[in-house]
Design a protein around this motif. Structure first.
Motif, short mmCIF file in Angstrom:
data_model
loop_
_atom_site.label_atom_id
_atom_site.label_comp_id
_atom_site.label_asym_id
_atom_site.label_seq_id
_atom_site.Cartn_x
_atom_site.Cartn_y
_atom_site.Cartn_z
N ALA A 5 0.64 -1.39 -0.14
CA ALA A 5 -0.10 -0.46 0.23
C ALA A 5 0.89 1.24 0.13
CB ALA A 5 -1.16 -0.12 1.18
N HIS A 9 -3.04 5.02 -1.89
CA HIS A 9 -4.64 3.70 -1.31
C HIS A 9 -4.85 4.23 -0.04
CE1 HIS A 9 -1.71 1.10 -3.88
NE2 HIS A 9 -2.78 0.53 -4.26
N LEU A 13 -7.68 2.41 2.15
CA LEU A 13 -7.22 1.85 3.48
C LEU A 13 -8.27 2.12 4.65
CD1 LEU A 13 -3.64 2.42 2.98
CD2 LEU A 13 -4.65 0.12 3.04
N LEU A 45 -1.86 -4.37 1.28
CA LEU A 45 -3.39 -4.20 0.92
C LEU A 45 -4.23 -5.33 0.60
CD1 LEU A 45 -6.01 -2.92 0.48
CD2 LEU A 45 -4.82 -1.78 -1.01
N MET A 51 -6.56 -4.67 5.82
CA MET A 51 -5.36 -3.91 5.03
C MET A 51 -4.79 -4.35 6.73
SD MET A 51 -5.85 -1.00 7.48
CE MET A 51 -4.95 -0.26 7.55
#
Length: 141
Positions: A5, A9, A13, A45, A51
């Motif tokens: 990630a 992102h 998340l 992720l 996550m």
């Protein structure tokens, strides 16, 4: 599939975090982006709805947060993210991975114990609901 990630992102998340935690405990997109911009912080992720944010500091690492959406739980997402975090931390030179978990979170505790984490401390009344936090450690090969 688990991907690294980035701050890009942050929205995804935050959405996963919001789906897993009560509104007052969920981290927003700004918090996610800020964390990922810090030295040593890494993100993972799982595109199915999980996550993890972690941090490596010298020879230790910690899980900052781990979240899996309610609708995709019990699919091995958390286990996969945790194993990926352990591998990342070990590759970065960490000898141990730490995390905190509420004593009342028996499902997570079971996962962490199966993944080799042992209790090394306790923080009384740590969470908003006044539950204690257990500090867990897993040695990394």
């Amino acid at each position: 599939m688990i991907v690294a990630a980035t701050p890009g992102h942050a929205v995804a998340l935050a959405a996963i975090h919001a789906a897993a935690f009560p509104p007052r405990e969920a981290w927003g997109k700004d918090a996610m982006a800020l964390q990922l911009a810090l030295p040593g912080v890494f993100g993972l992720l799982d595109e199915r709805g999980g996550m993890l944010l972690g941090r490596v500091a010298v020879d230790e690492a910690e899980v900052l947060t781990l979240a899996v959406g309610w609708t995709v739980r019990r699919l091995g997402i958390a286990r996969g993210l945790l194993r990926a975090a352990k591998a990342h931390a070990a590759e970065a030179g960490s000898r141990a991975l730490f995390l905190e978990v509420a004593t009342v979170n028996t499902i997570a505790l079971g996962l962490y114990r199966r993944e080799g984490f042992i209790e090394v401390g306790r923080r009384p009344r740590y969470y908003a609901d006044a539950s204690d936090a257990l500090v867990l450690r897993a040695d990394l090969a």
